[in-house]
Design a protein around this motif. Structure first.
Motif, PDB file in Angstrom:
ATOM      1  N   ASP A   1       0.852  -1.190   0.000  1.00 18.82           N
ATOM      2  CA  ASP A   1       0.000   0.000   0.000  1.00 18.82           C
ATOM      3  C   ASP A   1       0.891   1.245   0.000  1.00 18.82           C
ATOM      4  OD1 ASP A   1      -2.196   1.610   0.124  1.00 18.82           O
ATOM      5  OD2 ASP A   1      -2.534   1.337   2.274  1.00 18.82           O
TER       6      ASP A   1
ATOM      7  N   ASP B   1       0.177   4.407   0.862  1.00 16.27           N
ATOM      8  CA  ASP B   1       0.065   5.192   2.097  1.00 16.27           C
ATOM      9  C   ASP B   1       0.847   4.559   3.239  1.00 16.27           C
ATOM     10  OD1 ASP B   1      -1.553   7.034   0.857  1.00 16.27           O
ATOM     11  OD2 ASP B   1      -3.412   6.033   1.453  1.00 16.27           O
ATOM     12  N   LYS B   2       0.800   3.248   3.317  1.00 16.72           N
ATOM     13  CA  LYS B   2       1.545   2.554   4.359  1.00 16.72           C
ATOM     14  C   LYS B   2       3.047   2.717   4.141  1.00 16.72           C
ATOM     15  CE  LYS B   2       1.697  -1.892   6.708  1.00 16.72           C
ATOM     16  NZ  LYS B   2       1.222  -3.281   6.690  1.00 16.72           N
TER      17      LYS B   2
ATOM     18  N   PHE C   1       4.550   5.293   2.655  1.00 16.61           N
ATOM     19  CA  PHE C   1       4.916   6.653   3.048  1.00 16.61           C
ATOM     20  C   PHE C   1       4.968   6.795   4.562  1.00 16.61           C
ATOM     21  CE2 PHE C   1       3.476   8.217  -1.239  1.00 16.61           C
ATOM     22  CZ  PHE C   1       4.720   8.711  -1.595  1.00 16.61           C
ATOM     23  N   ALA C   2       4.046   6.170   5.249  1.00 18.75           N
ATOM     24  CA  ALA C   2       4.024   6.253   6.712  1.00 18.75           C
ATOM     25  C   ALA C   2       5.260   5.588   7.314  1.00 18.75           C
ATOM     26  CB  ALA C   2       2.755   5.610   7.254  1.00 18.75           C
ATOM     27  N   ILE C   3       5.643   4.447   6.784  1.00 15.33           N
ATOM     28  CA  ILE C   3       6.825   3.742   7.296  1.00 15.33           C
ATOM     29  C   ILE C   3       8.083   4.553   7.007  1.00 15.33           C
ATOM     30  CG2 ILE C   3       8.253   1.685   6.981  1.00 15.33           C
ATOM     31  CD1 ILE C   3       5.646   0.109   6.599  1.00 15.33           C
TER      32      ILE C   3
ATOM     33  N   PHE D   1       8.276   7.794   6.628  1.00 19.08           N
ATOM     34  CA  PHE D   1       8.252   8.966   7.496  1.00 19.08           C
ATOM     35  C   PHE D   1       8.724   8.620   8.901  1.00 19.08           C
ATOM     36  CE2 PHE D   1       5.970  11.694  10.521  1.00 19.08           C
ATOM     37  CZ  PHE D   1       6.474  12.924  10.133  1.00 19.08           C
ATOM     38  N   VAL D   2       8.270   7.498   9.433  1.00 22.72           N
ATOM     39  CA  VAL D   2       8.663   7.087  10.786  1.00 22.72           C
ATOM     40  C   VAL D   2      10.151   6.767  10.836  1.00 22.72           C
ATOM     41  CG1 VAL D   2       8.358   5.271  12.520  1.00 22.72           C
ATOM     42  CG2 VAL D   2       6.365   6.301  11.444  1.00 22.72           C
TER      43      VAL D   2
END
Length: 55
Positions: free
Chosen positions: A11, A13-14, A16-18, A20-21
């Motif tokens: 995914d 979005d997932k 990008f979130a990973i 970013f973290v």
């Protein structure tokens, strides 16, 4: 009609979130080392360009 392999892919979005973290943790680690260096020896950690411009 729908491709099930496309739905089971990563995914966006997932991802990008990973990312970013991970970047946030890297930034935090760098800031911890910089602050520890500043606390250990505040005079050596400061920039010497400001001192040379004053004299």
């Amino acid at each position: 009609m729908e491709d099930s392999s496309l739905a089971s892919s990563v995914d966006v979005d997932k991802g990008f979130a990973i990312a970013f973290v991970v970047l946030l943790f890297l930034f935090l680690i760098v800031m911890i080392f910089r602050c520890a260096k500043l606390v250990k020896n505040p005079y050596e950690a400061t920039s010497t360009t400001a001192e040379s411009s004053l004299s």
